[in-house]
Each structure stands twice: as structure tokens, then as C-alpha cells.
Write a protein that holds these residues in place. Structure first.
Motif, PDB file in Angstrom:
ATOM      1  N   HIS A  77     -10.885  -8.133  22.808  1.00 43.04           N
ATOM      2  CA  HIS A  77      -9.914  -7.056  23.098  1.00 43.04           C
ATOM      3  C   HIS A  77     -10.590  -5.704  22.851  1.00 43.04           C
ATOM      4  N   PRO A  78     -11.414  -5.230  23.784  1.00 44.52           N
ATOM      5  CA  PRO A  78     -12.165  -3.997  23.527  1.00 44.52           C
ATOM      6  C   PRO A  78     -11.311  -2.731  23.444  1.00 44.52           C
ATOM      7  N   ASP A  79     -10.085  -2.763  23.984  1.00 40.95           N
ATOM      8  CA  ASP A  79      -9.251  -1.561  23.954  1.00 40.95           C
ATOM      9  C   ASP A  79      -8.281  -1.528  22.773  1.00 40.95           C
ATOM     10  N   ALA A  80      -8.385  -2.474  21.847  1.00 37.65           N
ATOM     11  CA  ALA A  80      -7.474  -2.521  20.701  1.00 37.65           C
ATOM     12  C   ALA A  80      -7.806  -1.385  19.731  1.00 37.65           C
ATOM     13  N   PRO A  81      -6.802  -0.601  19.329  1.00 33.48           N
ATOM     14  CA  PRO A  81      -7.059   0.460  18.353  1.00 33.48           C
ATOM     15  C   PRO A  81      -7.276  -0.122  16.960  1.00 33.48           C
ATOM     16  N   VAL A  82      -8.092   0.539  16.172  1.00 37.69           N
ATOM     17  CA  VAL A  82      -8.372   0.109  14.800  1.00 37.69           C
ATOM     18  C   VAL A  82      -7.923   1.221  13.864  1.00 37.69           C
ATOM     19  N   VAL A  83      -7.084   0.868  12.892  1.00 34.24           N
ATOM     20  CA  VAL A  83      -6.595   1.854  11.930  1.00 34.24           C
ATOM     21  C   VAL A  83      -6.884   1.379  10.518  1.00 34.24           C
ATOM     22  N   VAL A  84      -7.079   2.342   9.634  1.00 35.04           N
ATOM     23  CA  VAL A  84      -7.328   2.066   8.219  1.00 35.04           C
ATOM     24  C   VAL A  84      -6.076   2.433   7.458  1.00 35.04           C
ATOM     25  N   GLN A  85      -5.636   1.511   6.610  1.00 30.54           N
ATOM     26  CA  GLN A  85      -4.448   1.702   5.779  1.00 30.54           C
ATOM     27  C   GLN A  85      -4.934   1.713   4.337  1.00 30.54           C
ATOM     28  N   GLY A  86      -5.139   2.896   3.781  1.00 30.07           N
ATOM     29  CA  GLY A  86      -5.651   3.013   2.422  1.00 30.07           C
ATOM     30  C   GLY A  86      -4.577   3.465   1.469  1.00 30.07           C
ATOM     31  N   ASP A  87      -4.492   2.805   0.330  1.00 28.80           N
ATOM     32  CA  ASP A  87      -3.532   3.184  -0.689  1.00 28.80           C
ATOM     33  C   ASP A  87      -3.849   4.590  -1.189  1.00 28.80           C
ATOM     34  N   ALA A  88      -2.828   5.354  -1.538  1.00 30.53           N
ATOM     35  CA  ALA A  88      -3.027   6.722  -2.001  1.00 30.53           C
ATOM     36  C   ALA A  88      -3.782   6.759  -3.327  1.00 30.53           C
ATOM     37  N   VAL A  98       0.854  -1.181   0.000  1.00 29.42           N
ATOM     38  CA  VAL A  98       0.000   0.000   0.000  1.00 29.42           C
ATOM     39  C   VAL A  98       0.890   1.230   0.000  1.00 29.42           C
ATOM     40  N   ASP A  99       0.651   2.149  -0.930  1.00 28.95           N
ATOM     41  CA  ASP A  99       1.335   3.438  -0.933  1.00 28.95           C
ATOM     42  C   ASP A  99       0.511   4.387  -0.086  1.00 28.95           C
ATOM     43  N   LEU A 100       0.963   4.632   1.135  1.00 29.75           N
ATOM     44  CA  LEU A 100       0.216   5.489   2.041  1.00 29.75           C
ATOM     45  C   LEU A 100       0.346   6.947   1.629  1.00 29.75           C
ATOM     46  N   PRO A 101      -0.721   7.711   1.830  1.00 31.85           N
ATOM     47  CA  PRO A 101      -0.604   9.152   1.585  1.00 31.85           C
ATOM     48  C   PRO A 101       0.323   9.780   2.620  1.00 31.85           C
ATOM     49  N   GLN A 102       0.928  10.895   2.261  1.00 31.28           N
ATOM     50  CA  GLN A 102       1.880  11.547   3.158  1.00 31.28           C
ATOM     51  C   GLN A 102       1.188  12.687   3.887  1.00 31.28           C
ATOM     52  N   ALA A 103       1.390  12.738   5.206  1.00 39.73           N
ATOM     53  CA  ALA A 103       0.818  13.800   6.024  1.00 39.73           C
ATOM     54  C   ALA A 103       1.524  13.821   7.367  1.00 39.73           C
ATOM     55  N   ASP A 104       1.466  14.975   8.031  1.00 37.22           N
ATOM     56  CA  ASP A 104       1.995  15.068   9.390  1.00 37.22           C
ATOM     57  C   ASP A 104       1.035  14.352  10.325  1.00 37.22           C
ATOM     58  N   SER A 105       1.554  13.498  11.188  1.00 41.29           N
ATOM     59  CA  SER A 105       0.704  12.759  12.120  1.00 41.29           C
ATOM     60  C   SER A 105       1.533  12.304  13.306  1.00 41.29           C
ATOM     61  N   GLN A 106       0.845  11.856  14.343  1.00 39.46           N
ATOM     62  CA  GLN A 106       1.498  11.344  15.541  1.00 39.46           C
ATOM     63  C   GLN A 106       1.521   9.822  15.488  1.00 39.46           C
ATOM     64  N   PRO A 107       2.639   9.190  15.815  1.00 42.16           N
ATOM     65  CA  PRO A 107       2.677   7.717  15.838  1.00 42.16           C
ATOM     66  C   PRO A 107       1.901   7.172  17.026  1.00 42.16           C
ATOM     67  N   LEU A 108       1.471   5.902  16.914  1.00 42.81           N
ATOM     68  CA  LEU A 108       0.807   5.244  18.030  1.00 42.81           C
ATOM     69  C   LEU A 108       1.806   5.062  19.157  1.00 42.81           C
ATOM     70  N   SER A 109       1.337   5.189  20.387  1.00 39.88           N
ATOM     71  CA  SER A 109       2.243   4.999  21.522  1.00 39.88           C
ATOM     72  C   SER A 109       2.629   3.530  21.625  1.00 39.88           C
ATOM     73  N   GLU A 110       3.829   3.280  22.118  1.00 36.84           N
ATOM     74  CA  GLU A 110       4.356   1.917  22.161  1.00 36.84           C
ATOM     75  C   GLU A 110       3.693   1.056  23.223  1.00 36.84           C
ATOM     76  N   ASP A 111       3.104   1.679  24.249  1.00 38.20           N
ATOM     77  CA  ASP A 111       2.460   0.894  25.295  1.00 38.20           C
ATOM     78  C   ASP A 111       1.044   0.465  24.914  1.00 38.20           C
ATOM     79  N   MET A 112       0.565   0.913  23.772  1.00 34.78           N
ATOM     80  CA  MET A 112      -0.757   0.560  23.299  1.00 34.78           C
ATOM     81  C   MET A 112      -0.743  -0.869  22.745  1.00 34.78           C
ATOM     82  N   THR A 113      -1.862  -1.566  22.826  1.00 29.19           N
ATOM     83  CA  THR A 113      -1.936  -2.924  22.291  1.00 29.19           C
ATOM     84  C   THR A 113      -1.789  -2.898  20.777  1.00 29.19           C
ATOM     85  N   THR A 114      -1.480  -4.042  20.195  1.00 29.62           N
ATOM     86  CA  THR A 114      -1.288  -4.142  18.758  1.00 29.62           C
ATOM     87  C   THR A 114      -2.564  -3.732  18.041  1.00 29.62           C
TER      88      THR A 114
END
Length: 144
Positions: free
Chosen positions: A100-111, A44-60
Motif C-alpha cells: 500500500h504505497p499511498d498509505a499515510p504514516v502518522v506518529v502518535q507520541g505520548d506528551a 497515549v496522552d497526545l499533545p494539544q495543538a491546532d491541526s488539520q484532520p486527515l481527509s476521510e477519503d484517504m486510506t487507513t
């Protein structure tokens, strides 16, 4: 009578390491050849934008992907990377979030994917009970 003195030979206490080196090199070649097969993924070619990374202590995070052809994929850690329809994807996400109710959900969409495909994916995730969805991006090329 002639007495022969035997010369005492000491035992050689050296280990021949050449076979161990050979085995190590063979294993290295095997691991190098199998690593690309094990690390399958959706390109997937992700679009480019300024963003904050997920924290490392967060679940997968649960990663729902849309490739450039509009096919949907789901990555929940140990799942297989096979294309699936939105109904199956939403069902698997809902089932995972029950455990796992606290698991974050992210969308990875091709540009290059149509915006409609990403919106349909986000709507399916909302119907599956996902409270919030993050969007994956890459940092801009001129920023490091």
C-alpha cells in the motif's frame, strides 16, 4: 338422542415475545462485556495543538505509537497491540508500504515521552522508506 354441539375454538395466533427479549438482553450484555476487550489500544496522552484532520477519503493510516514509558507499538488495522523494537516496527512498515504505497504514516507520541524516543521512531520510519510522517495531536482543550 341428545346432540352436543361442539364449540369451535379458534387457534390463538399470538407470538410469545418474552423469550426473544430475554435472548436479546443476554446478547446485549455479552456485547457490552466484550467490547472493551476487543477495542484494545495503547493509552497515549497526545499533545494539544491546532491541526488539520486527515481527509476521510484517504486510506487507513499506519499509526506508529510511543507510550509514556518509551515502548513502541504499531497499528496497521488488524495488527495486535504488542510492544516491539524499532527494527521490527520499521520492517513491518516497509513491508506494508510495498503493498500500500499511498498509505499515510502518522506518529502518535505520548506528551510525557522523551523527545528522543519520538525522534528515534521517526528516523526508523525514514529508514523504512516512509516518504513523510504526520504527527497526531489533540485539539486544545479550550477549542471545540
Amino acid at each position: 338422542m341428545q346432540v352436543h354441539q361442539r364449540s369451535k375454538k379458534r387457534a390463538v395466533a399470538e407470538i410469545n415475545v418474552v423469550p426473544y427479549i430475554d435472548v436479546m438482553l443476554v446478547l446485549l450484555i455479552i456485547f457490552m462485556a466484550t467490547a472493551p476487550v476487543i477495542m484494545q489500544g495503547v493509552t497515549v496522552d497526545l499533545p494539544q495543538a491546532d491541526s488539520q484532520p486527515l481527509s476521510e477519503d484517504m486510506t487507513t493510516p499506519v499509526v506508529a505509537s510511543v507510550d509514556s514509558t518509551g515502548r513502541y507499538f504499531l497499528d496497521i488495522g488488524d495488527s495486535h497491540k504488542e510492544a516491539m523494537d524499532l527494527v521490527d516496527l520499521a520492517g513491518q512498515v516497509a513491508q506494508y508500504l510495498r503493498i500500500h504505497p499511498d498509505a499515510p504514516v502518522v506518529v502518535q507520541g505520548d506528551a510525557k515521552v522523551p523527545y528522543e524516543s519520538v525522534v528515534q521512531l521517526m528516523a526508523a520510519l525514514k529508514e523504512a522508506g516512509v516518504p513523510s510522517v504526520g504527527l497526531m495531536t489533540e485539539p486544545p482543550a479550550n477549542k471545540k
